[in-house]
Write a protein that holds these residues in place. Sequence first.
Motif, PDB file in Angstrom:
ATOM      1  N   GLY A 115       0.806  -1.210   0.000  1.00  0.00           N
ATOM      2  CA  GLY A 115       0.000   0.000   0.000  1.00  0.00           C
ATOM      3  C   GLY A 115       0.843   1.265   0.000  1.00  0.00           C
ATOM      4  O   GLY A 115       0.303   2.374  -0.083  1.00  0.00           O
ATOM      5  N   HIS A 116       2.157   1.127   0.077  1.00  0.00           N
ATOM      6  CA  HIS A 116       3.076   2.270   0.092  1.00  0.00           C
ATOM      7  C   HIS A 116       2.990   3.011  -1.246  1.00  0.00           C
ATOM      8  O   HIS A 116       2.916   2.384  -2.308  1.00  0.00           O
ATOM      9  CB  HIS A 116       4.499   1.765   0.329  1.00  0.00           C
ATOM     10  CG  HIS A 116       5.475   2.812   0.724  1.00  0.00           C
ATOM     11  ND1 HIS A 116       5.982   3.734  -0.177  1.00  0.00           N
ATOM     12  CD2 HIS A 116       6.071   3.098   1.924  1.00  0.00           C
ATOM     13  CE1 HIS A 116       6.833   4.527   0.450  1.00  0.00           C
ATOM     14  NE2 HIS A 116       6.902   4.165   1.735  1.00  0.00           N
ATOM     15  N   PRO A 117       3.016   4.350  -1.229  1.00  0.00           N
ATOM     16  CA  PRO A 117       2.894   5.093  -2.492  1.00  0.00           C
ATOM     17  C   PRO A 117       4.072   4.908  -3.438  1.00  0.00           C
ATOM     18  O   PRO A 117       3.996   5.342  -4.597  1.00  0.00           O
ATOM     19  CB  PRO A 117       2.784   6.557  -2.024  1.00  0.00           C
ATOM     20  CG  PRO A 117       3.372   6.586  -0.659  1.00  0.00           C
ATOM     21  CD  PRO A 117       3.055   5.247  -0.055  1.00  0.00           C
ATOM     22  N   GLY A 125      -1.583  -2.542  -6.180  1.00  0.00           N
ATOM     23  CA  GLY A 125      -0.961  -1.756  -5.127  1.00  0.00           C
ATOM     24  C   GLY A 125      -1.953  -0.786  -4.523  1.00  0.00           C
ATOM     25  O   GLY A 125      -2.999  -0.481  -5.111  1.00  0.00           O
ATOM     26  N   GLY A 126      -1.619  -0.291  -3.360  1.00  0.00           N
ATOM     27  CA  GLY A 126      -2.482   0.664  -2.684  1.00  0.00           C
ATOM     28  C   GLY A 126      -3.369  -0.011  -1.657  1.00  0.00           C
ATOM     29  O   GLY A 126      -3.560  -1.228  -1.671  1.00  0.00           O
ATOM     30  N   ILE A 127      -3.897   0.805  -0.769  1.00  0.00           N
ATOM     31  CA  ILE A 127      -4.814   0.326   0.256  1.00  0.00           C
ATOM     32  C   ILE A 127      -6.085   1.165   0.192  1.00  0.00           C
ATOM     33  O   ILE A 127      -6.023   2.390   0.287  1.00  0.00           O
ATOM     34  CB  ILE A 127      -4.195   0.448   1.671  1.00  0.00           C
ATOM     35  CG1 ILE A 127      -3.021  -0.509   1.846  1.00  0.00           C
ATOM     36  CG2 ILE A 127      -5.251   0.197   2.743  1.00  0.00           C
ATOM     37  CD1 ILE A 127      -3.399  -1.972   1.853  1.00  0.00           C
ATOM     38  N   LEU A 414      -4.330   7.634 -12.417  1.00  0.00           N
ATOM     39  CA  LEU A 414      -3.219   6.723 -12.683  1.00  0.00           C
ATOM     40  C   LEU A 414      -2.616   7.001 -14.055  1.00  0.00           C
ATOM     41  O   LEU A 414      -1.388   7.050 -14.214  1.00  0.00           O
ATOM     42  CB  LEU A 414      -3.696   5.271 -12.600  1.00  0.00           C
ATOM     43  CG  LEU A 414      -4.260   4.798 -11.259  1.00  0.00           C
ATOM     44  CD1 LEU A 414      -4.743   3.351 -11.372  1.00  0.00           C
ATOM     45  CD2 LEU A 414      -3.239   4.922 -10.142  1.00  0.00           C
ATOM     46  N   PHE A 415      -3.468   7.187 -15.052  1.00  0.00           N
ATOM     47  CA  PHE A 415      -2.981   7.489 -16.404  1.00  0.00           C
ATOM     48  C   PHE A 415      -2.269   8.846 -16.426  1.00  0.00           C
ATOM     49  O   PHE A 415      -1.255   9.011 -17.117  1.00  0.00           O
ATOM     50  CB  PHE A 415      -4.139   7.460 -17.401  1.00  0.00           C
ATOM     51  CG  PHE A 415      -4.504   6.086 -17.865  1.00  0.00           C
ATOM     52  CD1 PHE A 415      -4.061   5.606 -19.093  1.00  0.00           C
ATOM     53  CD2 PHE A 415      -5.288   5.251 -17.093  1.00  0.00           C
ATOM     54  CE1 PHE A 415      -4.386   4.337 -19.541  1.00  0.00           C
ATOM     55  CE2 PHE A 415      -5.631   3.968 -17.519  1.00  0.00           C
ATOM     56  CZ  PHE A 415      -5.173   3.510 -18.743  1.00  0.00           C
ATOM     57  N   HIS A 416      -2.793   9.802 -15.676  1.00  0.00           N
ATOM     58  CA  HIS A 416      -2.174  11.132 -15.630  1.00  0.00           C
ATOM     59  C   HIS A 416      -0.775  11.050 -15.021  1.00  0.00           C
ATOM     60  O   HIS A 416       0.180  11.672 -15.545  1.00  0.00           O
ATOM     61  CB  HIS A 416      -3.051  12.083 -14.811  1.00  0.00           C
ATOM     62  CG  HIS A 416      -2.448  13.443 -14.615  1.00  0.00           C
ATOM     63  ND1 HIS A 416      -2.184  14.305 -15.670  1.00  0.00           N
ATOM     64  CD2 HIS A 416      -2.027  14.081 -13.476  1.00  0.00           C
ATOM     65  CE1 HIS A 416      -1.638  15.422 -15.198  1.00  0.00           C
ATOM     66  NE2 HIS A 416      -1.532  15.310 -13.877  1.00  0.00           N
ATOM     67  N   VAL A 500       2.018   2.187 -12.569  1.00  0.00           N
ATOM     68  CA  VAL A 500       1.259   3.056 -11.670  1.00  0.00           C
ATOM     69  C   VAL A 500      -0.118   2.426 -11.466  1.00  0.00           C
ATOM     70  O   VAL A 500      -0.942   2.406 -12.377  1.00  0.00           O
ATOM     71  CB  VAL A 500       1.113   4.479 -12.229  1.00  0.00           C
ATOM     72  CG1 VAL A 500       0.527   5.409 -11.159  1.00  0.00           C
ATOM     73  CG2 VAL A 500       2.446   5.018 -12.716  1.00  0.00           C
ATOM     74  N   SER A 501      -0.347   1.886 -10.270  1.00  0.00           N
ATOM     75  CA  SER A 501      -1.638   1.249  -9.991  1.00  0.00           C
ATOM     76  C   SER A 501      -2.209   1.648  -8.637  1.00  0.00           C
ATOM     77  O   SER A 501      -3.282   1.186  -8.261  1.00  0.00           O
ATOM     78  CB  SER A 501      -1.501  -0.278 -10.056  1.00  0.00           C
ATOM     79  OG  SER A 501      -0.534  -0.734  -9.133  1.00  0.00           O
ATOM     80  N   ASN A 502      -1.504   2.484  -7.910  1.00  0.00           N
ATOM     81  CA  ASN A 502      -1.943   2.946  -6.591  1.00  0.00           C
ATOM     82  C   ASN A 502      -2.516   4.351  -6.745  1.00  0.00           C
ATOM     83  O   ASN A 502      -1.780   5.295  -7.058  1.00  0.00           O
ATOM     84  CB  ASN A 502      -0.761   2.945  -5.620  1.00  0.00           C
ATOM     85  CG  ASN A 502      -1.135   3.378  -4.216  1.00  0.00           C
ATOM     86  OD1 ASN A 502      -2.240   3.848  -3.965  1.00  0.00           O
ATOM     87  ND2 ASN A 502      -0.200   3.232  -3.287  1.00  0.00           N
TER      88      ASN A 502
END
Length: 524
Positions: A115-117, A125-127, A414-416, A500-502
């Motif tokens: 979950g860490h950025p 990824g991500g929480i 995420l795309f940005h 990039v998925s978080n």
Amino acid sequence: MSSTENHFAARAGVSNGAQHAASNGTHGKQGEDSGHTVLHKAGMEQGFRFLDDVVPIILQEALREGTSADSKVVEFKHPEELRNILDLALTNTPTNNDKLLDLCRQIIRYSVKTGHPRFFNQLYGGIDQYGVAGAWLTESLNTSAYTFEVAPVFTMMEKAVMEEMLRLIGFPEGDGVFCPGGSFSNIYALNLARFRAFPDVKRTGTTGLPVMCVLTSDKSHYSMTKGAALIGLGSDNVVKVKTDSAGRMTGPALHAALCEVKAQGRVPILVNATAGTTVLGSYDPLEEVADVCARHEGVWLHVDGAWGGSALLSPRLSHKMAGLERCDSMTWNPHKMMGAPLQCSIFFTKYKGLLEECHSARARYLFQQDKFYDVSYDTGDKSLQCGRKVDVLKLWMMWKAKGTEQFARDVEHLFHCAQYLVKKLKTTQGFRLITEEPECTNVCFWFIPPSLRGQQETEEWWEKLSKVAPKIKQRMVEEGTLLIGYQPDGERVNFFRMVVSNSSATLTDMDFVVSEIARLGKDL
């Protein structure tokens, strides 16, 4: 009482009188039951006290600290070191709560904080706090999603979630099933495609059938090969279609491959298109691929959208999936770009009833037809599993809390971030993109250290460059500042695959990726 029972009773705080009663009750069945009951109730209470103590630790150390950019992504230890640190051995006697709580803190400390950025290592990824709440509630209720009888709320919830996702896909009359991952979802596609081509295969097996094959791009996920081997098609009958420079399967290449396998006497039963390839994030042109499949009547067209399928949530990005409604099935993993807790994967098909027709075994002890409720809500017979984990609640909880519009904004963010990173890499010395304009949030690039800049790019030069990414990866893991994957691809030597998925990642995190890689690799 045995020494173990005494130990447990003492740990659980059972009084001497209760211990004595339990001990005296061991003569005869009733005594055995009452003795066990005393200890069991004490153990239950002790377990609830453990939960009271462990939840704050999880909230603070795993969720709050683990998602802070000020913390490490991982505190890496080699296996031998972990073996000496963690008491993982299982014993005959119970472990007290204080020791268990210490172990929980160690587990959190030495685990990767996904979950860490600055965790960019995999396609997830991500929480999401609402997703975590759904996962906790799922585990607490601990049911299986095969019948309305045992999972009344969840069978209805699956129906509601699938109806919305089927609408987005363009299969309004279709069907779906939750699966333990995208690979398993792709296996569903293979099995349904073979069943539709040769319905008798369910009863008689493959004896007497022609040699079947499937076609997929040479950049597609390896689950196609594994799935073909599993269901008896054979890995040699997975035909890899050459992709263009952007990693996309093209219509002409697919048509040529289909003609070739037919000339060989093989029967193509499925074409697998990919919406967001694992490495480059490429989207196969679905309209073009669907046109080719229409020319070759009878070929099932599946879309592996496990990674990039979430573009459907955004009106600004859904054009990447144009033509999806012409396909026969799709894999979609909400645990990837949508950020649902692992695992959460769904297989969809436009054909209502085909899943059950292909997979049903009509087990009379579970799927009785004379139940007192509407048995059409007993969905387990369309699944290849019997016991099936409830994966819908965490996704439903997130969707209910956010709404589709917020989900869309998260995906667009995420795309940005990925597009920002691309621009940053183009203007920063020492970085070279694999593809100039990535289609998804995968940003693939080489870092060329100062010692290799301005030199002739000979075979020896490329051999040296191939060792740069692994060495920088080692350093980032050992320091715990960042996690990014690397790999070779075809003729390309090792490069970084930044994903990039978080949705909590920021443009500042993108800047950090560039500066940290440059710092870690400047002396190579």
